[in-house]
Design a protein around this motif. Structure first.
Motif: not given
Length: 218
Positions: A83-88
């Protein structure tokens, strides 16, 4: 397993993907591009790989990708569980908002002007270069004030309690500010973030591999 190669220069913005590759535990081959003062000694065949003649470059199964935001995206796609580019979806949007600002404003219109003013004018007049550097410092201070205002004391990292590409990109920018003798006392939240990053195994490994010292105290 994909064949991953990262072309990097020690201390450059390539620090960001170098850190993320270790954060995600992806198997990759680091390929050093040696610095030569403020410029870089690119090998003769590098232009065929990246006509921009810049680092970083990542090559995955023969596909060449340049630019930090794009490379971070690719690393995220290779290791989606991190999720290094976000989880949502909204977090991903916010990360791109950050990365575009860090890349276009802080890096290019800040440190790019400061380190290499001759790239931004046709004039060879040193006084012109001095003026460009002064404007660069003004831009960087304004950017760091904005960044400090976006950080919160309650969050471990820039966008919460999980490390993202934003934190990895903030790291080389902060290092450049240290090297450039900026007064960083006015940015305590940013300083605390950098201290936490330097405590992570991924950052310690990258610093060792790139022959760099940490910039904060334990």
């Amino acid at each position: 397993m994909p064949d991953i190669k990262l072309f990097f220069t020690p201390g450059a913005c390539s620090l960001a993907p170098h850190i993320l590759l270790h954060e995600t535990n992806l198997d990759f081959t680091p390929l050093l591009i040696k610095p030569n003062g403020l410029e870089v000694d690119f090998p003769s065949d590098y232009k065929a790989l990246n006509p921009k003649m810049r680092v970083p470059v990542i090559v995955v199964d023969g596909e060449v990708v340049t630019e930090v935001p794009a490379i971070c995206t690719l690393i995220s796609q290779l290791s989606p569980n991190n999720k290094i580019m976000g989880a949502t979806p909204l977090e991903t949007v916010r990360i791109y908002e950050w990365l575009n600002y860090l890349s276009g404003t802080v890096h290019a219109a800040g440190f790019g002007l400061l380190f290499r003013p001759w790239r931004w004018t046709v004039s060879g007049d040193e006084e012109v270069h001095v003026g460009i550097k002064e404007k660069a410092r003004e831009n960087i201070r304004a950017a760091f004030e904005l960044i400090e205002g976006r950080l919160t004391e309650e969050s471990t990292f820039a966008l919460g309690d999980e490390l993202t590409a934003v934190d990895a990109f903030l790291y080389p920018l902060y290092r450049w500010a240290v090297v450039s003798a900026f007064d960083l006392v006015p940015y305590p939240k940013l300083g605390s973030l950098i201290r936490r990053l330097e405590g992570r195994e991924s950052v310690r490994i990258v610093l060792e591999k790139e022959g760099l010292e940490r910039v904060t105290e334990l």
